[in-house]
Design an enzyme around this catalytic site. Structure first.
Site, PDB file in Angstrom:
ATOM      1  CE  LYS A   1      -2.006  -1.192   3.891  1.00 25.48           C
ATOM      2  NZ  LYS A   1      -1.316  -2.447   4.202  1.00 25.48           N
TER       3      LYS A   1
ATOM      4  NE  ARG B   1      -4.619  -1.466  10.103  1.00 21.42           N
ATOM      5  CZ  ARG B   1      -3.546  -0.941   9.519  1.00 21.42           C
ATOM      6  NH1 ARG B   1      -3.596   0.228   8.925  1.00 21.42           N
ATOM      7  NH2 ARG B   1      -2.413  -1.605   9.529  1.00 21.42           N
TER       8      ARG B   1
ATOM      9  NE  ARG C   1       7.108  -2.184   6.444  1.00 24.70           N
ATOM     10  CZ  ARG C   1       5.778  -2.162   6.491  1.00 24.70           C
ATOM     11  NH1 ARG C   1       5.070  -1.748   5.448  1.00 24.70           N
ATOM     12  NH2 ARG C   1       5.150  -2.570   7.569  1.00 24.70           N
TER      13      ARG C   1
ATOM     14  NE  ARG D   1       5.815   0.148  10.573  1.00 25.33           N
ATOM     15  CZ  ARG D   1       4.677  -0.101   9.931  1.00 25.33           C
ATOM     16  NH1 ARG D   1       4.509   0.356   8.686  1.00 25.33           N
ATOM     17  NH2 ARG D   1       3.721  -0.784  10.497  1.00 25.33           N
TER      18      ARG D   1
ATOM     19  NE  ARG E   1       1.868  -4.684  11.497  1.00 25.52           N
ATOM     20  CZ  ARG E   1       3.060  -4.453  10.909  1.00 25.52           C
ATOM     21  NH1 ARG E   1       4.168  -4.904  11.480  1.00 25.52           N
ATOM     22  NH2 ARG E   1       3.131  -3.787   9.807  1.00 25.52           N
TER      23      ARG E   1
END
Ligand code: ADP
Ligand code: ADP
Ligand code: ZN
Length: 213
Positions: free
Chosen positions: A11, A86, A125, A159, A170
């Site tokens: 996203k 969400r 990431r 992160r 998640r």
């Protein structure tokens, strides 16, 4: 438009492309919440531990953030909602907020991905510490090793919630609370499904083909 998909679906990566190619703005509740945590605002203090566990922060908090952001966005600028809504309650709030701000929803783009690939995407990431540009250890390294393509910074960060354990939580949150939004938007004829497992440039082309010229 809304970009919908589980953590790691791409996203943020695609939002970044749309900002560059179409001058849209990205409203990412994840980014807003991380900024609030960093700044130590009351919202940040409430959200911090919840985010570290990979759970969803209360709907009222994120809807408040989106309301503020909508008020600051010029009416002629197209908006990409990334990571919001969400939950069903957030989707309802969004409808009310859009009406209040004189906006409407054109498209919901679902990035469909294979869950097994997501853990790898998320644990690989990282992003530029200065401008936030997103990268991946294998899939999207900076063109010059150690230097941000966008701003030239040599500092990067990861992160704290991008760990395998948190990713599992998640993903479970996504399945239980976010996926049920899709049928609601499908009933309104807004959803287009894009194969999020394709290479980044191909996903970008597919999304471009779905948007007005
Ligand atoms: P990702 O890009 O990996 O999907 P985000 O950056 O969107 O993750 O979100 C990071 C965390 O921030 C989430 O795990 C959740 O704790 C919180 N968060 C972000 N957006 C929302 C939202 N719309 N509702 C509730 N919690 C949210
Ligand atoms: P999200 O915002 O949905 O959580 P990101 O856009 O941050 O996801 O992407 C997660 C990671 O996967 C990033 O490191 C990114 O560079 C990488 N990535 C994004 N899209 C693709 C793709 N189509 N193929 C391979 N890797 C991708
Ligand atoms: Zn940068």
């Amino acid at each position: 438009m809304i970009l919908l998909g589980p953590p790691g679906a791409g996203k943020g990566t695609q939002a970044q492309r749309l900002i560059e190619t179409r001058g849209m703005v990205q409203l990412s509740t994840g980014d807003m919440l991380r900024a609030a945590v960093k700044a130590g605002t009351p919202v940040g203090c409430e959200a911090r531990a919840i985010m570290e566990r990979g759970e969803l922060v209360p709907d009222s908090i994120v809807s408040g953030l989106i309301d503020e952001a909508l008020a600051k966005t010029p009416c002629a600028t197209g908006i990409i909602f990334d990571g919001y809504p969400r939950t069903l309650a957030q989707a309802e709030s969004l409808d009310a907020l859009l009406t209040a701000h004189g906006r409407h929803l054109d498209r919901v783009i679902e990035l469909a991905v294979d869950e097994d690939a997501l853990v790898d995407r998320i644990t690989g990431r990282f992003s530029c510490a200065r401008c936030g540009a997103g990268y991946h250890d294998r899939n999207k390294r900076p063109r010059v090793e150690g230097v941000c393509d966008v701003c030239g910074s040599t500092e990067f960060r990861r992160r704290p919630d991008d760990t395998e354990e948190t990713v599992r939580t998640r993903m479970a949150e996504y399945r239980a609370k976010t996926a049920p939004i899709l049928p609601v938007y499908e009933a309104r004829g807004l959803v287009a499904r894009v194969d999020g497992m394709a290479p980044i440039e191909e996903v970008e082309r597919e999304i471009a083909a779905l948007l007005p010229a």
